[in-house]
Design a protein around this motif. Structure first.
Motif, mmCIF file in Angstrom:
data_model
loop_
_atom_site.group_PDB
_atom_site.id
_atom_site.type_symbol
_atom_site.label_atom_id
_atom_site.label_comp_id
_atom_site.label_asym_id
_atom_site.label_seq_id
_atom_site.Cartn_x
_atom_site.Cartn_y
_atom_site.Cartn_z
ATOM 1 N N ILE A 130 17.404 9.710 -51.288
ATOM 2 C CA ILE A 130 15.910 9.832 -51.042
ATOM 3 C C ILE A 130 15.199 10.744 -51.887
ATOM 4 O O ILE A 130 14.159 10.266 -52.233
ATOM 5 C CB ILE A 130 15.943 10.579 -49.443
ATOM 6 N N LYS A 131 15.821 11.678 -52.526
ATOM 7 C CA LYS A 131 15.013 12.511 -53.211
ATOM 8 C C LYS A 131 14.702 11.761 -54.497
ATOM 9 O O LYS A 131 13.680 11.831 -55.260
ATOM 10 C CB LYS A 131 15.827 13.703 -53.549
ATOM 11 N N THR A 132 15.772 11.182 -54.983
ATOM 12 C CA THR A 132 15.650 10.238 -56.251
ATOM 13 C C THR A 132 14.412 9.042 -56.002
ATOM 14 O O THR A 132 13.864 8.837 -56.853
ATOM 15 C CB THR A 132 16.955 9.565 -56.381
ATOM 16 N N VAL A 133 14.680 8.586 -54.762
ATOM 17 C CA VAL A 133 13.676 7.555 -54.652
ATOM 18 C C VAL A 133 12.120 8.138 -54.581
ATOM 19 O O VAL A 133 11.152 7.336 -55.218
ATOM 20 C CB VAL A 133 13.726 6.813 -53.380
ATOM 21 N N ILE A 134 12.023 9.276 -53.896
ATOM 22 C CA ILE A 134 10.532 9.683 -53.928
ATOM 23 C C ILE A 134 9.993 10.300 -55.409
ATOM 24 O O ILE A 134 9.093 9.987 -55.641
ATOM 25 C CB ILE A 134 10.808 11.194 -53.041
ATOM 26 N N LYS A 135 11.112 10.784 -56.350
ATOM 27 C CA LYS A 135 10.873 11.220 -57.631
ATOM 28 C C LYS A 135 10.488 10.023 -58.422
ATOM 29 O O LYS A 135 9.616 9.886 -59.338
ATOM 30 C CB LYS A 135 11.796 11.872 -58.525
ATOM 31 N N GLY A 136 11.010 8.709 -58.136
ATOM 32 C CA GLY A 136 10.821 7.615 -58.764
ATOM 33 C C GLY A 136 11.579 7.462 -59.728
ATOM 34 O O GLY A 136 12.231 7.174 -60.866
#
Length: 136
Positions: A130-136
């Motif tokens: 989820i963190k990776t998706v949010i950071k882009g």
């Protein structure tokens, strides 16, 4: 939006698994503590079978889902499956009617520790994604 991410079914089910493992640890510890108590009957936690039953889908039935919080619930969702403590009163290991086998309890404790660590690792991996998706 953040509430939708943290309240996903994956997080809820993994959280329930962690709670079940925690409860199982308490029950096993109680069994071990009472290994020499006359007439003590061991207990166990049932969770995985209940969750699997709830998650299983029958190809002949149509599963309904809630699409809005104001809709009435259709059935029990996997997020609402709770662990159940069951006492084994059917067996006796010794002449004092105690049915705790210390070797089995210690092995079950080790297995539960591995299970808990695996669940915690999965929660961490999911949140990292989820963190990776949010950071882009």
């Amino acid at each position: 939006m953040l509430d939708g991410i943290t309240n996903s079914s994956v997080i809820n089910i993994l959280g329930q698994g962690l709670q079940a493992a925690n409860l199982r640890h308490e029950v096993i510890s109680n069994n071990i503590a009472n290994v020499n108590t006359p007439n003590f009957k061991k207990s166990d936690v049932v969770f995985e079978n209940l969750l699997a039953k709830e998650l299983s889908t029958d190809s002949n039935t149509l599963k309904m889902t809630r699409t809005h919080d104001n809709h009435l619930p259709v059935s029990v969702s996997p997020e609402l499956v709770s662990p159940v403590v069951e006492q084994d009163t059917t067996t006796t290991m010794r002449t004092d009617n105690n049915n705790v086998d210390i070797d089995i309890e210690m092995a079950t404790l080790a297995k539960n520790n591995i299970y808990y660590n695996a669940m915690a690792r999965e929660v961490g991996a999911y949140l990292t994604k989820i963190k990776t998706v949010i950071k882009g």
